[in-house]
Design a protein around this motif. Structure first.
Motif, PDB file in Angstrom:
ATOM      1  N   HIS A   1     -71.588-133.261 -16.923  1.00  0.00           N
ATOM      2  CA  HIS A   1     -70.830-133.525 -15.691  1.00  0.00           C
ATOM      3  C   HIS A   1     -71.703-133.285 -14.472  1.00  0.00           C
ATOM      4  CE1 HIS A   1     -66.414-133.969 -16.845  1.00  0.00           C
ATOM      5  NE2 HIS A   1     -67.068-133.933 -17.994  1.00  0.00           N
ATOM      6  N   LEU A   2     -72.470-132.208 -14.501  1.00  0.00           N
ATOM      7  CA  LEU A   2     -73.376-131.898 -13.392  1.00  0.00           C
ATOM      8  C   LEU A   2     -74.331-133.054 -13.146  1.00  0.00           C
ATOM      9  CD1 LEU A   2     -75.308-128.551 -12.879  1.00  0.00           C
ATOM     10  CD2 LEU A   2     -76.540-130.712 -12.924  1.00  0.00           C
ATOM     11  N   GLU A   3     -74.955-133.534 -14.205  1.00  0.00           N
ATOM     12  CA  GLU A   3     -75.941-134.603 -14.072  1.00  0.00           C
ATOM     13  C   GLU A   3     -75.326-135.871 -13.486  1.00  0.00           C
ATOM     14  OE1 GLU A   3     -79.398-135.968 -16.979  1.00  0.00           O
ATOM     15  OE2 GLU A   3     -77.453-136.752 -17.660  1.00  0.00           O
ATOM     16  N   ILE A   4     -74.166-136.262 -13.989  1.00  0.00           N
ATOM     17  CA  ILE A   4     -73.547-137.514 -13.552  1.00  0.00           C
ATOM     18  C   ILE A   4     -72.934-137.388 -12.167  1.00  0.00           C
ATOM     19  CG2 ILE A   4     -71.690-139.161 -14.022  1.00  0.00           C
ATOM     20  CD1 ILE A   4     -72.202-138.659 -17.004  1.00  0.00           C
ATOM     21  N   ALA A   5     -72.155-136.330 -11.927  1.00  0.00           N
ATOM     22  CA  ALA A   5     -71.442-136.191 -10.657  1.00  0.00           C
ATOM     23  C   ALA A   5     -72.386-135.955  -9.482  1.00  0.00           C
ATOM     24  CB  ALA A   5     -70.421-135.058 -10.756  1.00  0.00           C
ATOM     25  N   LEU A   6     -73.352-135.046  -9.651  1.00  0.00           N
ATOM     26  CA  LEU A   6     -74.282-134.796  -8.552  1.00  0.00           C
ATOM     27  C   LEU A   6     -75.209-135.994  -8.327  1.00  0.00           C
ATOM     28  CD1 LEU A   6     -75.280-131.035  -9.042  1.00  0.00           C
ATOM     29  CD2 LEU A   6     -73.692-132.037  -7.385  1.00  0.00           C
ATOM     30  N   GLY A   7     -75.561-136.675  -9.383  1.00  0.00           N
ATOM     31  CA  GLY A   7     -76.377-137.868  -9.222  1.00  0.00           C
ATOM     32  C   GLY A   7     -75.645-138.959  -8.454  1.00  0.00           C
ATOM     33  N   HIS A   8     -74.343-139.086  -8.700  1.00  0.00           N
ATOM     34  CA  HIS A   8     -73.565-140.145  -8.045  1.00  0.00           C
ATOM     35  C   HIS A   8     -73.184-139.778  -6.610  1.00  0.00           C
ATOM     36  CE1 HIS A   8     -70.738-143.500  -7.733  1.00  0.00           C
ATOM     37  NE2 HIS A   8     -69.898-142.647  -7.167  1.00  0.00           N
ATOM     38  N   TYR A   9     -72.667-138.579  -6.426  1.00  0.00           N
ATOM     39  CA  TYR A   9     -72.117-138.224  -5.116  1.00  0.00           C
ATOM     40  C   TYR A   9     -73.136-137.626  -4.154  1.00  0.00           C
ATOM     41  CZ  TYR A   9     -67.490-139.133  -7.029  1.00  0.00           C
ATOM     42  OH  TYR A   9     -66.388-139.753  -7.586  1.00  0.00           O
TER      43      TYR A   9
ATOM     44  N   PRO B   1     -62.506-140.729 -25.695  1.00  0.00           N
ATOM     45  CA  PRO B   1     -62.126-139.458 -25.067  1.00  0.00           C
ATOM     46  C   PRO B   1     -62.365-139.520 -23.562  1.00  0.00           C
ATOM     47  CG  PRO B   1     -63.555-139.096 -26.966  1.00  0.00           C
ATOM     48  CD  PRO B   1     -63.588-140.564 -26.666  1.00  0.00           C
ATOM     49  N   GLY B   2     -61.592-138.744 -22.818  1.00  0.00           N
ATOM     50  CA  GLY B   2     -61.738-138.712 -21.369  1.00  0.00           C
ATOM     51  C   GLY B   2     -62.804-137.750 -20.903  1.00  0.00           C
ATOM     52  N   ASP B   3     -62.703-137.373 -19.621  1.00  0.00           N
ATOM     53  CA  ASP B   3     -63.781-136.625 -18.974  1.00  0.00           C
ATOM     54  C   ASP B   3     -63.586-135.116 -18.993  1.00  0.00           C
ATOM     55  OD1 ASP B   3     -61.580-137.272 -17.153  1.00  0.00           O
ATOM     56  OD2 ASP B   3     -62.753-136.203 -15.640  1.00  0.00           O
ATOM     57  N   CYS B   4     -62.744-134.597 -19.855  1.00  0.00           N
ATOM     58  CA  CYS B   4     -62.511-133.146 -19.900  1.00  0.00           C
ATOM     59  C   CYS B   4     -63.631-132.449 -20.670  1.00  0.00           C
ATOM     60  CB  CYS B   4     -61.169-132.857 -20.563  1.00  0.00           C
ATOM     61  SG  CYS B   4     -60.858-131.104 -20.825  1.00  0.00           S
ATOM     62  N   PRO B   5     -64.434-131.595 -20.018  1.00  0.00           N
ATOM     63  CA  PRO B   5     -65.528-130.917 -20.735  1.00  0.00           C
ATOM     64  C   PRO B   5     -65.034-129.918 -21.771  1.00  0.00           C
ATOM     65  CG  PRO B   5     -65.317-130.039 -18.507  1.00  0.00           C
ATOM     66  CD  PRO B   5     -64.393-131.228 -18.587  1.00  0.00           C
TER      67      PRO B   5
ATOM     68  N   ARG C   1     -69.061-137.685 -26.110  1.00  0.00           N
ATOM     69  CA  ARG C   1     -69.228-137.629 -24.653  1.00  0.00           C
ATOM     70  C   ARG C   1     -68.270-138.585 -23.934  1.00  0.00           C
ATOM     71  NH1 ARG C   1     -75.147-140.655 -24.656  1.00  0.00           N
ATOM     72  NH2 ARG C   1     -74.352-142.738 -25.236  1.00  0.00           N
ATOM     73  N   ALA C   2     -67.981-138.242 -22.692  1.00  0.00           N
ATOM     74  CA  ALA C   2     -67.142-139.085 -21.846  1.00  0.00           C
ATOM     75  C   ALA C   2     -67.942-140.243 -21.278  1.00  0.00           C
ATOM     76  CB  ALA C   2     -66.557-138.247 -20.708  1.00  0.00           C
ATOM     77  N   GLN C   3     -67.242-141.292 -20.892  1.00  0.00           N
ATOM     78  CA  GLN C   3     -67.892-142.398 -20.207  1.00  0.00           C
ATOM     79  C   GLN C   3     -68.322-141.929 -18.808  1.00  0.00           C
ATOM     80  OE1 GLN C   3     -68.236-145.507 -21.941  1.00  0.00           O
ATOM     81  NE2 GLN C   3     -67.572-144.036 -23.489  1.00  0.00           N
ATOM     82  N   PRO C   4     -69.515-142.296 -18.338  1.00  0.00           N
ATOM     83  CA  PRO C   4     -69.933-141.895 -16.987  1.00  0.00           C
ATOM     84  C   PRO C   4     -68.911-142.275 -15.911  1.00  0.00           C
ATOM     85  CG  PRO C   4     -71.789-142.819 -18.176  1.00  0.00           C
ATOM     86  CD  PRO C   4     -70.582-143.050 -19.034  1.00  0.00           C
ATOM     87  N   GLU C   5     -68.273-143.425 -16.085  1.00  0.00           N
ATOM     88  CA  GLU C   5     -67.267-143.866 -15.106  1.00  0.00           C
ATOM     89  C   GLU C   5     -66.080-142.916 -15.065  1.00  0.00           C
ATOM     90  OE1 GLU C   5     -69.765-147.163 -16.547  1.00  0.00           O
ATOM     91  OE2 GLU C   5     -68.480-145.688 -17.579  1.00  0.00           O
ATOM     92  N   ASP C   6     -65.727-142.339 -16.218  1.00  0.00           N
ATOM     93  CA  ASP C   6     -64.631-141.363 -16.254  1.00  0.00           C
ATOM     94  C   ASP C   6     -65.022-140.084 -15.521  1.00  0.00           C
ATOM     95  OD1 ASP C   6     -62.547-142.692 -17.594  1.00  0.00           O
ATOM     96  OD2 ASP C   6     -63.514-142.368 -19.525  1.00  0.00           O
ATOM     97  N   VAL C   7     -66.260-139.651 -15.723  1.00  0.00           N
ATOM     98  CA  VAL C   7     -66.724-138.432 -15.051  1.00  0.00           C
ATOM     99  C   VAL C   7     -66.713-138.628 -13.532  1.00  0.00           C
ATOM    100  CG1 VAL C   7     -68.667-136.843 -14.756  1.00  0.00           C
ATOM    101  CG2 VAL C   7     -68.127-137.756 -17.041  1.00  0.00           C
ATOM    102  N   ILE C   8     -67.216-139.750 -13.087  1.00  0.00           N
ATOM    103  CA  ILE C   8     -67.250-140.037 -11.650  1.00  0.00           C
ATOM    104  C   ILE C   8     -65.836-140.101 -11.079  1.00  0.00           C
ATOM    105  CG2 ILE C   8     -67.844-141.814  -9.942  1.00  0.00           C
ATOM    106  CD1 ILE C   8     -70.254-142.496 -11.781  1.00  0.00           C
TER     107      ILE C   8
END
Length: 347
Positions: free
Chosen positions: A294-302, A152-156, A331-338
């Motif tokens: 998404h919050l955890e992955i995106a804010l952690g990365h960017y 599955p992709g990154d759509c919450p 869950r989505a792959q972290p790379e997809d979320v980023i």
């Protein structure tokens, strides 16, 4: 009739004197009593109970007697026996006499009720109800991963629907859609081209809110409804997260707004947790969990940002919900979320 070693245990599938029930805020059952006999003319009764967790689901109801009690004047014999009852669309029951401690493996669509019990000599009737579940897998279309095949992709919002199906133990046929190149078959059944969509009652339904409600109405067991007074808990976290993620000005107040919403959520979980509605997950958890992911992955990365240690109940909530089997599976792959948030952050 149940074979036990060289002996035969007699019983009827129409009346099953076992009772168990599900507490409102817990997924455990109490077995009140089981009765069976080795000869129709020799009947005696023992009753007991054992609390169990119905995490093992099979296509039949299985009662395993792990401490079979056969009392005489001088000794008590210990043995084993198993009774299987195939699930049907109506209440099941059977007669059995003489009893020990039992483990129960419930079918996914099995619910039941109970009353109190006495330890010895009391005969109780067990009712096992079968909810209206789907034997045919439900067709559901979600965004596909851009970084991993058959994921599955990154759509919450898609994950919310998949979480609902998983938590309700409903079989489903997952159709992955490449939103960058939408196939003709998908546009034919869903001209709007949006995901998620699911086929219910021969109709394709879109919008995760509508889908979640429709699934709750059609398949009420296990219940995932959230009380109205708790339905909006955490509802502003996602929008404030997006505002902070897109922000280029550290002093514009977007981080403060997010922490304020997380603080309110922290207080709620402190008083009501471990989940929004108490000990069991509900619809609001299944909506909020993918967004926190998404919050955890995106804010952690960017932004190299994480939930502050001053909000321990938010962190424990995220750990609990992210570790559920249903979440891990969908869950989505972290790379997809980023990759999914990159245009909003850099654009």
């Amino acid at each position: 009739m149940l074979h036990y070693g060289k002996r035969t245990l007699y019983g009827k599938i129409q009346r099953l004197p076992i009772r168990f029930f599900r507490h409102k805020n817990r997924t455990s059952y109490h077995i009140i009593s089981v009765h069976f006999w080795t000869q129709p003319a020799k009947q005696s009764t023992y009753t007991t109970s054992k609390e169990i967790s119905p995490k093992l689901f099979q296509n039949s109801l299985t009662v395993t007697n792990t401490q079979f009690l056969s009392k005489t004047k001088t000794k008590t014999k210990i043995a084993m026996s198993t009774l299987k009852i195939q699930p049907t669309a109506f209440a099941l029951s059977s007669s059995v006499r003489q009893l020990g401690f039992f483990n129960l493996k419930l079918p996914r669509n099995c619910v039941a009720s109970s009353n109190h019990f006495s330890r010895y000599g009391t005969r109780r009737a067990l009712t096992v109800s079968m909810s209206t579940t789907s034997s045919t897998p439900l067709e559901v279309c979600v965004k596909s991963s851009t970084t991993a095949p058959n994921k599955p992709g990154d759509c919450p919002f898609c994950q919310r629907v998949l979480l609902t199906l998983e938590e309700k133990h409903l079989p489903y046929d997952l159709k992955l859609v490449d939103l960058a190149h939408k196939p003709d078959w998908f546009l034919k059944l869903n001209p709007g081209g949006k995901v998620p969509v699911i086929k219910l009652n021969e109709k394709w339904i879109s919008d995760s809110d509508v889908i979640a409600q429709a699934l709750e109405e059609k398949y009420p067991d296990p219940p995932l409804g959230t009380p109205p007074e708790k339905a909006s808990v955490g509802s502003k976290i996602f929008s404030t997260f997006i505002g902070f993620l897109k922000s280029k000005d550290p002093s514009d107040g977007t981080e403060k707004a997010l922490i304020s919403e997380l603080s309110s959520f922290n207080n709620h979980i402190k008083d009501n947790g471990p989940y929004v509605n108490g000990k069991e997950v509900s619809a609001v958890d299944l909506s909020l969990a993918p967004k926190l992911y998404h919050l955890e992955i995106a804010l952690g990365h960017y932004k190299k940002w994480s939930v502050p240690d001053s909000l321990p109940h938010v962190k424990s909530y995220m750990k609990a919900i992210f570790s559920r089997d249903s979440f891990i599976k969908t869950r989505a792959q972290p790379e997809d979320v980023i990759a999914g948030w990159r245009p909003k952050v850099l654009g």
